[in-house]
Scaffold this motif. Structure first.
Motif, PDB file in Angstrom:
ATOM      1  N   VAL A  17       0.868  -1.145  -0.103  1.00  0.00           N
ATOM      2  CA  VAL A  17       0.086  -0.028  -0.131  1.00  0.00           C
ATOM      3  C   VAL A  17       0.777   1.227  -0.146  1.00  0.00           C
ATOM      4  CG1 VAL A  17      -1.840   1.406   1.048  1.00  0.00           C
ATOM      5  CG2 VAL A  17      -1.772  -1.226   1.484  1.00  0.00           C
ATOM      6  N   VAL A  18       0.750   2.016  -1.149  1.00  0.00           N
ATOM      7  CA  VAL A  18       1.732   3.026  -1.140  1.00  0.00           C
ATOM      8  C   VAL A  18       1.127   4.458  -1.219  1.00  0.00           C
ATOM      9  CG1 VAL A  18       3.617   4.252  -2.645  1.00  0.00           C
ATOM     10  CG2 VAL A  18       3.246   1.764  -2.927  1.00  0.00           C
ATOM     11  N   MET A  19       1.246   5.080   0.072  1.00  0.00           N
ATOM     12  CA  MET A  19       0.532   6.606   0.076  1.00  0.00           C
ATOM     13  C   MET A  19       1.071   7.352  -0.992  1.00  0.00           C
ATOM     14  SD  MET A  19       0.400   6.941   4.210  1.00  0.00           S
ATOM     15  CE  MET A  19       2.299   6.416   4.586  1.00  0.00           C
ATOM     16  N   ASN A  20      -0.036   7.874  -2.151  1.00  0.00           N
ATOM     17  CA  ASN A  20       0.504   8.476  -3.190  1.00  0.00           C
ATOM     18  C   ASN A  20       0.105  10.021  -3.131  1.00  0.00           C
ATOM     19  OD1 ASN A  20       1.682   8.804  -5.851  1.00  0.00           O
ATOM     20  ND2 ASN A  20       0.025   7.699  -6.983  1.00  0.00           N
ATOM     21  N   ARG A  21       0.537  11.113  -2.445  1.00  0.00           N
ATOM     22  CA  ARG A  21       0.119  12.330  -2.496  1.00  0.00           C
ATOM     23  C   ARG A  21       1.575  13.148  -2.303  1.00  0.00           C
ATOM     24  NH1 ARG A  21      -3.644  14.699   1.176  1.00  0.00           N
ATOM     25  NH2 ARG A  21      -4.232  16.184  -0.207  1.00  0.00           N
ATOM     26  N   PRO A  22       2.421  12.725  -2.987  1.00  0.00           N
ATOM     27  CA  PRO A  22       3.882  13.339  -2.890  1.00  0.00           C
ATOM     28  C   PRO A  22       3.956  14.882  -2.938  1.00  0.00           C
ATOM     29  CG  PRO A  22       3.659  12.361  -5.139  1.00  0.00           C
ATOM     30  CD  PRO A  22       2.492  12.051  -4.189  1.00  0.00           C
ATOM     31  N   ALA A  47      -3.308 -11.370   0.950  1.00  0.00           N
ATOM     32  CA  ALA A  47      -1.863 -11.592   1.118  1.00  0.00           C
ATOM     33  C   ALA A  47      -1.628 -12.047   2.295  1.00  0.00           C
ATOM     34  CB  ALA A  47      -1.125 -10.254   1.022  1.00  0.00           C
ATOM     35  N   ARG A  48      -0.217 -12.282   2.482  1.00  0.00           N
ATOM     36  CA  ARG A  48       0.297 -12.845   3.642  1.00  0.00           C
ATOM     37  C   ARG A  48       1.172 -12.236   4.356  1.00  0.00           C
ATOM     38  NH1 ARG A  48       2.551 -19.007   2.196  1.00  0.00           N
ATOM     39  NH2 ARG A  48       2.813 -18.942   4.408  1.00  0.00           N
ATOM     40  N   VAL A  49       1.301 -10.716   3.891  1.00  0.00           N
ATOM     41  CA  VAL A  49       2.158  -9.657   4.552  1.00  0.00           C
ATOM     42  C   VAL A  49       1.540  -8.332   3.828  1.00  0.00           C
ATOM     43  CG1 VAL A  49       4.289  -9.522   3.307  1.00  0.00           C
ATOM     44  CG2 VAL A  49       4.102  -8.757   5.479  1.00  0.00           C
ATOM     45  N   VAL A  50       1.386  -7.443   4.459  1.00  0.00           N
ATOM     46  CA  VAL A  50       1.153  -6.068   4.068  1.00  0.00           C
ATOM     47  C   VAL A  50       2.040  -4.998   4.659  1.00  0.00           C
ATOM     48  CG1 VAL A  50      -0.648  -4.123   4.359  1.00  0.00           C
ATOM     49  CG2 VAL A  50      -1.570  -6.726   4.386  1.00  0.00           C
ATOM     50  N   VAL A  51       2.460  -4.250   3.270  1.00  0.00           N
ATOM     51  CA  VAL A  51       3.471  -3.325   3.541  1.00  0.00           C
ATOM     52  C   VAL A  51       2.846  -2.033   3.192  1.00  0.00           C
ATOM     53  CG1 VAL A  51       5.643  -2.442   2.835  1.00  0.00           C
ATOM     54  CG2 VAL A  51       5.301  -4.920   2.886  1.00  0.00           C
ATOM     55  N   LEU A  52       3.084  -1.105   4.058  1.00  0.00           N
ATOM     56  CA  LEU A  52       2.886   0.414   4.032  1.00  0.00           C
ATOM     57  C   LEU A  52       3.890   1.410   3.986  1.00  0.00           C
ATOM     58  CD1 LEU A  52       0.329   2.509   4.083  1.00  0.00           C
ATOM     59  CD2 LEU A  52       0.690   2.704   6.488  1.00  0.00           C
ATOM     60  N   THR A  53       3.797   2.038   2.830  1.00  0.00           N
ATOM     61  CA  THR A  53       4.924   2.940   2.399  1.00  0.00           C
ATOM     62  C   THR A  53       4.491   4.038   1.651  1.00  0.00           C
ATOM     63  OG1 THR A  53       7.335   3.050   1.660  1.00  0.00           O
ATOM     64  CG2 THR A  53       5.744   1.915   0.300  1.00  0.00           C
ATOM     65  N   GLY A  54       5.509   4.967   1.452  1.00  0.00           N
ATOM     66  CA  GLY A  54       5.162   6.259   0.870  1.00  0.00           C
ATOM     67  C   GLY A  54       5.680   6.713  -0.128  1.00  0.00           C
TER      68      GLY A  54
END
Length: 258
Positions: A17-22, A47-54
């Motif tokens: 999950v990529v936060m996309n308001r740069p 999924a079997r893992v969730v990643v949150l990044t920007g």
């Protein structure tokens, strides 16, 4: 749900999950909070893992103070109760491991959004700032609960009162996050960590999360009882049987997450 403020990608059993308001350093507005909540919930099922990044140079700069008018018109209590709580609980209650891959500045609610994940991995250039007192507020988005448990009362109090930037290396040394990685290897580093978890015994991971989170409110006797019950459940999984067989056969285990 259609996503306009985030990107969602599913590959190798990893939901990213990529936060996309740069353009606003991924500041959180009403729409983004709803989309993160939906995407994390979806990732927990797919999924079997969730990643949150920007996206861009920041992880998340916190509340978008221009969302819905001017700052003076914000109903902060309602916003926290109706929008932040569902988002944060979606992360905390996610049935699979969650990783916050902090690629840059994490400030205010953005810092605590990261700290809500099971594992926080940061680029060495990333910073964490409890910026709330700079505008006359208290730490929210779980900060007053998370920080004392992660770094102790003295460090939590200083971070909240002084609102100073905390370098990723210091955050790792304090126990606020799991690790800080060199910037040039950060993207591959967090992906390797995510792949490791995605290939692991997911059913056991879910019970690890439950046991550790419940420990702070349990007596020793209650925790021992909880461990016994959860271990009994793990012992009935296919992953446990596969793990034992793989150990005896001296080969890597092939976990299915059940």
């Amino acid at each position: 749900m259609r996503y306009d403020t985030i990107r969602y990608d599913l590959a190798e059993n990893i939901a990213t999950v990529v936060m996309n308001r740069p353009q606003v350093m991924n500041a959180l507005n009403t729409q983004m909070r709803a989309e993160i909540t939906d995407a994390v919930t979806r990732g927990g099922k797919e999924a079997r893992v969730v990643v949150l990044t920007g996206e861009g140079r920041a992880f998340c700069s916190g509340q978008d103070l221009g969302d819905g008018g001017n700052a003076a018109s914000l109903d902060l209590e309602r916003t926290l109760r109706d929008e932040y709580v569902p988002m944060l609980m979606a992360i905390a209650d996610c049935p699979v491991p969650t990783i916050a891959a902090v690629n840059g500045a994490a400030a205010g609610a953005g810092a605590n959004l990261a700290l809500c994940a099971d594992v926080v991995i940061a680029a060495e250039s990333a910073t964490f700032t409890q910026a709330f007192t700079r505008i006359g507020l208290i730490p929210d988005a779980g900060g007053t609960w998370l920080l004392p448990r992660q770094v102790g009362l003295a460090k939590a109090m200083g971070a909240a009162l002084f609102a100073e930037r905390i370098a990723a290396a210091d955050a790792a040394r304090w126990g606020m996050i799991w690790e800080a990685m060199p910037d040039d290897g950060f993207a591959e580093g967090w992906r390797a960590r995510a792949r490791h978890l995605a290939q692991g015994p997911t059913a056991a991971y879910a019970r690890v999360k439950q046991a550790l989170r419940d420990s702070s409110s349990n007596t020793l006797e209650e925790q021992l009882s909880l461990e016994a019950r959860l271990q009994g459940e793990c012992g009935k999984t296919r992953d446990f049987r596969e793990g034992v067989v793989a150990f005896l056969e001296k080969r890597p285990a092939r976990y299915e997450g059940r």
